[in-house]
Design a protein around this motif. Sequence first.
Motif, PDB file in Angstrom:
ATOM      1  N   VAL A  93      30.228  44.865  11.772  1.00 24.13           N
ATOM      2  CA  VAL A  93      31.687  44.952  11.687  1.00 24.13           C
ATOM      3  C   VAL A  93      32.339  44.116  12.779  1.00 24.13           C
ATOM      4  O   VAL A  93      33.289  43.365  12.535  1.00 24.13           O
ATOM      5  CB  VAL A  93      32.156  46.419  11.798  1.00 24.13           C
ATOM      6  N   VAL A  94      31.821  44.226  14.011  1.00 29.64           N
ATOM      7  CA  VAL A  94      32.391  43.471  15.129  1.00 29.64           C
ATOM      8  C   VAL A  94      32.130  41.982  14.967  1.00 29.64           C
ATOM      9  O   VAL A  94      33.013  41.150  15.234  1.00 29.64           O
ATOM     10  CB  VAL A  94      31.835  43.988  16.472  1.00 29.64           C
ATOM     11  N   LEU A  95      30.932  41.622  14.528  1.00 34.35           N
ATOM     12  CA  LEU A  95      30.627  40.209  14.290  1.00 34.35           C
ATOM     13  C   LEU A  95      31.572  39.614  13.242  1.00 34.35           C
ATOM     14  O   LEU A  95      32.055  38.488  13.396  1.00 34.35           O
ATOM     15  CB  LEU A  95      29.177  40.047  13.833  1.00 34.35           C
ATOM     16  N   GLU A  96      31.872  40.387  12.211  1.00 34.32           N
ATOM     17  CA  GLU A  96      32.786  39.916  11.172  1.00 34.32           C
ATOM     18  C   GLU A  96      34.202  39.759  11.726  1.00 34.32           C
ATOM     19  O   GLU A  96      34.905  38.794  11.396  1.00 34.32           O
ATOM     20  CB  GLU A  96      32.793  40.890   9.993  1.00 34.32           C
ATOM     21  N   GLU A  97      34.606  40.685  12.594  1.00 34.75           N
ATOM     22  CA  GLU A  97      35.945  40.598  13.191  1.00 34.75           C
ATOM     23  C   GLU A  97      36.071  39.353  14.068  1.00 34.75           C
ATOM     24  O   GLU A  97      37.090  38.646  14.024  1.00 34.75           O
ATOM     25  CB  GLU A  97      36.224  41.846  14.031  1.00 34.75           C
ATOM     26  N   ILE A  98      35.028  39.071  14.843  1.00 38.89           N
ATOM     27  CA  ILE A  98      35.036  37.879  15.692  1.00 38.89           C
ATOM     28  C   ILE A  98      35.070  36.626  14.838  1.00 38.89           C
ATOM     29  O   ILE A  98      35.812  35.676  15.116  1.00 38.89           O
ATOM     30  CB  ILE A  98      33.801  37.879  16.621  1.00 38.89           C
TER      31      ILE A  98
END
Length: 269
Positions: free
Chosen positions: A250-255
């Motif tokens: 999820v965080v990788l996608e947000e970045i």
Amino acid sequence: MSSTIAETFKSAKRGNRLAFMPFVTAGDPDIGTTIDVVRALSEQGVDLIEVGFPYSDPIADGPVIQASYFRALGNGITIDRIFDAFAEVKDEVKPVRVSMASFSLMHRYGLEKFLRRASESGFSGCIIPDLPGDESAEVAERTREAGLDLIQLVSPLTPPARVERIVKSCSGFVYCISVAGTTGERDGLDPKLAGHLKTLREKTDVPLAVGFGISKPDQVAMLKGQADGVIVGSAIVRRFEKFDGGNRDVVLEEIADYAKSMVEACRDS
């Protein structure tokens, strides 16, 4: 001979766009995640990536990047571990890599050893934020011998005599600090920035990349025709605070989504 960094900026200019360079802290939360973030950024078409080498006494970094450095150091990151990880993917990850490391950190590690390992690990240049002006010529020569560019910082408060020394020894690009202060997201750009960039443009043909305080696509548009590149740090790094082990994707996608919006702004500006 034109360097990899110089060619990257030339390519962006031919495409009538600004080069985009996000910043990541190596080792936050761990070096494996750092490499995954670099891969995610690479997939979004960023031109360069600034890799921060954590140290205990950040000079111009605001609270977001300071906290990131402390997390990485607390998790046991070392210079060797950073270089080892990037060496493994140097032929896989496309964006040009630039190290950001304190001169004191490089000196303790061994300047020539640091430069050699950086080159071997796929880095193309070094940003040294605390490099003394009277030592920059010697360091620039050693950096060139290692096949790397020496990138230095110029702020609106840098004395004219020091600016002259900096641009003479700087290669790749000049890191133009947009404000007098530390890194961190801001709502707008200093109205004096345009004059600062104009003055620098009169002193050097080296590309100008603006950092400190940039976080939004509309800020990128304001730099079109004035700068050659955009550097974003805190807006990327603050998202690293969200990693908790179970939300990695999820965080990788947000970045990645954020980087995509900034890449598009650099193209459309």
